[in-house]
Design an enzyme around this catalytic site. Sequence first.
Site, short mmCIF file in Angstrom:
data_model
loop_
_atom_site.label_atom_id
_atom_site.label_comp_id
_atom_site.label_asym_id
_atom_site.label_seq_id
_atom_site.Cartn_x
_atom_site.Cartn_y
_atom_site.Cartn_z
N LYS A 182 0.89 -1.16 0.00
CA LYS A 182 0.00 0.00 0.00
C LYS A 182 0.93 1.21 0.00
CE LYS A 182 -2.94 3.22 1.59
NZ LYS A 182 -2.04 4.40 1.55
N GLY A 239 4.05 3.74 11.00
CA GLY A 239 3.28 4.98 10.90
C GLY A 239 2.69 5.35 12.24
N SER A 240 1.52 5.95 12.20
CA SER A 240 0.92 6.50 13.42
C SER A 240 0.28 5.41 14.26
CB SER A 240 -0.14 7.53 13.05
OG SER A 240 -1.22 6.88 12.40
N ARG A 241 0.10 5.76 15.51
CA ARG A 241 -0.55 4.83 16.44
C ARG A 241 -2.00 4.58 16.01
NH1 ARG A 241 0.39 5.78 22.77
NH2 ARG A 241 -1.24 4.50 23.65
N GLY A 243 -3.27 4.77 12.96
CA GLY A 243 -3.29 3.94 11.76
C GLY A 243 -2.99 2.48 12.10
N GLY A 244 -1.95 2.27 12.89
CA GLY A 244 -1.56 0.91 13.27
C GLY A 244 -2.68 0.21 14.03
N GLU A 263 4.84 -0.73 13.65
CA GLU A 263 5.76 0.08 14.44
C GLU A 263 5.13 1.45 14.53
OE1 GLU A 263 8.91 2.89 14.12
OE2 GLU A 263 9.74 1.25 12.90
N CYS A 300 11.17 7.80 14.49
CA CYS A 300 10.47 7.18 15.61
C CYS A 300 11.44 6.90 16.75
CB CYS A 300 9.75 5.93 15.17
SG CYS A 300 10.85 4.86 14.28
N GLU A 391 3.89 10.83 22.20
CA GLU A 391 4.83 11.24 21.15
C GLU A 391 4.36 12.52 20.46
OE1 GLU A 391 6.94 8.96 17.46
OE2 GLU A 391 4.77 9.04 17.38
N1 NAI Z 1 6.40 5.20 14.10
C1 NAI Z 1 6.95 5.84 13.13
O1 NAI Z 1 8.03 5.54 12.73
C2 NAI Z 1 6.24 6.92 12.43
C3 NAI Z 1 5.16 7.57 13.00
N2 NAI Z 1 4.49 8.52 12.31
C4 NAI Z 1 3.33 9.18 12.93
O2 NAI Z 1 2.26 9.18 12.01
C5 NAI Z 1 1.75 10.49 11.80
C6 NAI Z 1 1.20 10.63 10.40
O3 NAI Z 1 2.16 10.16 9.50
P1 NAI Z 1 1.83 9.14 8.36
O4 NAI Z 1 3.09 8.66 7.82
O5 NAI Z 1 0.91 9.75 7.39
O6 NAI Z 1 1.18 7.89 9.12
P2 NAI Z 1 -0.24 7.26 9.02
O7 NAI Z 1 -0.32 6.22 10.08
O8 NAI Z 1 -1.30 8.28 9.01
O9 NAI Z 1 -0.25 6.54 7.58
C7 NAI Z 1 0.59 5.44 7.28
C8 NAI Z 1 -0.08 4.58 6.22
O10 NAI Z 1 -1.20 3.91 6.78
C9 NAI Z 1 -2.39 4.25 6.08
N3 NAI Z 1 -3.45 4.40 7.09
C10 NAI Z 1 -3.42 5.29 8.13
N4 NAI Z 1 -4.56 5.16 8.88
C11 NAI Z 1 -5.27 4.16 8.33
C12 NAI Z 1 -6.53 3.58 8.63
N5 NAI Z 1 -7.25 3.98 9.68
N6 NAI Z 1 -6.99 2.59 7.85
C13 NAI Z 1 -6.26 2.16 6.78
N7 NAI Z 1 -5.07 2.69 6.43
C14 NAI Z 1 -4.57 3.68 7.19
C15 NAI Z 1 -2.08 5.53 5.35
O11 NAI Z 1 -2.86 5.70 4.21
C16 NAI Z 1 -0.62 5.35 5.03
O12 NAI Z 1 -0.46 4.57 3.87
C17 NAI Z 1 2.91 11.38 12.15
O13 NAI Z 1 2.52 12.66 12.51
C18 NAI Z 1 3.53 10.61 13.27
O14 NAI Z 1 2.88 10.89 14.45
C19 NAI Z 1 4.88 8.82 11.03
C20 NAI Z 1 5.94 8.21 10.42
C21 NAI Z 1 6.72 7.23 11.10
O1 AKG Z 2 16.54 6.09 13.20
C1 AKG Z 2 16.46 5.29 12.25
O2 AKG Z 2 17.43 5.04 11.51
C2 AKG Z 2 15.18 4.55 11.98
C3 AKG Z 2 14.03 5.23 12.61
C4 AKG Z 2 12.75 4.64 12.22
O3 AKG Z 2 12.62 3.44 12.11
C5 AKG Z 2 11.63 5.51 11.94
O4 AKG Z 2 11.72 6.69 12.20
O5 AKG Z 2 10.61 5.01 11.45
#
Ligand code: NAI
Ligand code: AKG
Length: 526
Positions: A182, A239-241, A243-244, A263, A300, A391
């Site tokens: 996706k 991605g986000s909590r 979304g996950g 994650e 993250c 976070e």
């Molecule tokens: N843990 C980590 O490494 C990261 C955390 N984030 C967090 O996520 C927030 C938003 O960033 P995004 O990258 O846009 O993350 P996101 O979680 O909103 O989206 C990631 C993916 O999941 C999909 N998705 C999200 N919610 C969904 C749902 N309810 N049902 C089905 N698919 C869904 C989105 O379309 C996208 O492809 C950031 O502000 C940050 O807080 C973002 C990037 C990395």
């Molecule tokens: O710090 C890194 O190299 C990886 C961090 C990571 O996995 C993320 O931000 O999603």
Amino acid sequence: MIDGAMLIGAEARQADKRFTSVDPSTGKTLTPDFSSAGPDAVDAAAALAAEAFPTYAATDPETRAAFLEAITDEILALGDELILRAMQESGLPRARLEGERGRTVGQLKLFANVVRQGDWLDATIDPAMPDRQPLPRPDLRRMNVALGPVAVFGASNFPLAFSVAGGDTASALAAGCPVVVKGHPAHPGTGELVARAIAKAVEKAGLPAGVFSYLPGETNELGGAIVRDPRIKAVGFTGSRGGGMALMKIAAERDEPIPVYAEMSAINPVVIMPHALEARGAALAPAYVQSLTMGAGQFCTNPGLVLAIAGPALDAFVEAAGQALTESAPTTMLTPGIHASFEKGVEALASHAAVTTVARGKVGEGVNQAVGALFRTDAEAFLADRALGHEVFGSSSIVVACRDFAELKKVIASLEGQLTATLQIDAEDEADAKGLIPVLADRVGRILVNGWPTGVEVAPAMVHGGPFPATSDGRTTSVGTGAIYRFLRPVSLQNLPASLLPEAVSDANPWGIARRLDGKREASPR
Ligand SMILES: NC(=O)C1=CN([C@@H]2O[C@H](COP(=O)(O)OP(=O)(O)OC[C@H]3O[C@@H](n4cnc5c(N)ncnc54)[C@H](O)[C@@H]3O)[C@@H](O)[C@H]2O)C=CC1
Ligand SMILES: O=C(O)CCC(=O)C(=O)O
């Protein structure tokens, strides 16, 4: 070539529904527009993946490893077009993206070697004991097999290394699982380029086309439909909590629930132990601020929480960190949405009655700029309001002053699951630090000493994981060779005649892998 297509196996198709991406550094819409994959595309990709699964899962290690290496060749062959598009779509600088491409290619090569070496099969042979009393023992042979087609949700903050050909895809393909990606809507052009590179490698390797499909789209419906599809057997997500959690719920409510390896969020506590604080607290500040502000703090593993015992040494550290942060330049964030949620998170901390704003970074021209933020509070306030431990994705961090070591331990024990914990220690701190290790190991996936948590080494001993909500399953890692085990399950074969035994556990051992025979590790034939 970027023309907004989705890839259903080898076939590039256009959807009627379209979406666009923006250049976050200007706020301007980029061309072209992109297919927003709908239910038909999900159905077609999942059907092809299921069809490809038995053939792909049965490939010998050399064929699979060579395929992973062929993907790296195709990615590198994209040249500067890939880097330029990723820069435009993410606002990340060239050097960072070139490094990330190196990491992406390196990960694929690492998994190619893992596949060849064969430990992932965990081949284990307990030979029959026909004369054993009171009962004979059957011939038992165990090996790992692939789970089935895997859905991969690429991350916005690593448009290469955690996206279409990132760690989740590499580890799932290494395990023998077809992958349906996706695509992240923030970098659809980058995603398409990489997806086309993978599809080319599939074709060149002579593998079934369904080994890889790419579904771009901006809707939650698309992600939900992929996870709901009964042919999908596991999910990798960064991605986000929210979304996950949404995907975990969908996966759990299926007729056949499946694992979701998500994650999600972490604030990565840094504990500055008393002697280190006293001896070099102020000197630690620049490196801390650098880790905090690198890449606009969009990691993250970002150090979002500092714990130390209150006193003049902590005041000196906070002052030096505030000074360094004041001089930090504003940096373009990945998307307007991520920028807006950063601003909201910072505002909530800034207006909190029990929180002091120590410093903000430089304010710049332009849109979607992260202005770093450093806050301070005390342990009592932190323990009283869980929101202070949430976070804030971006360069925001809070220093929590604790009365004594007992209170500091109480704060650690109160934390949600984390990806990392960092200890800053001097030799005299080691006795106290030793007591903290089990407390931290209970809360986090990686403990590091006298470093900073950003920058994850891709290596066999790496754990990029941790208890919920850092991830949905703290028994796993999404970075390093251990990531392959998320997409495998063990099968035991009892009393199979030689002609029915798979190569991995046959007496001849034609793949030359290291195995465990009658409880003992065989010497590796390689
Ligand atoms: N843990 C980590 O490494 C990261 C955390 N984030 C967090 O996520 C927030 C938003 O960033 P995004 O990258 O846009 O993350 P996101 O979680 O909103 O989206 C990631 C993916 O999941 C999909 N998705 C999200 N919610 C969904 C749902 N309810 N049902 C089905 N698919 C869904 C989105 O379309 C996208 O492809 C950031 O502000 C940050 O807080 C973002 C990037 C990395
Ligand atoms: O710090 C890194 O190299 C990886 C961090 C990571 O996995 C993320 O931000 O999603």
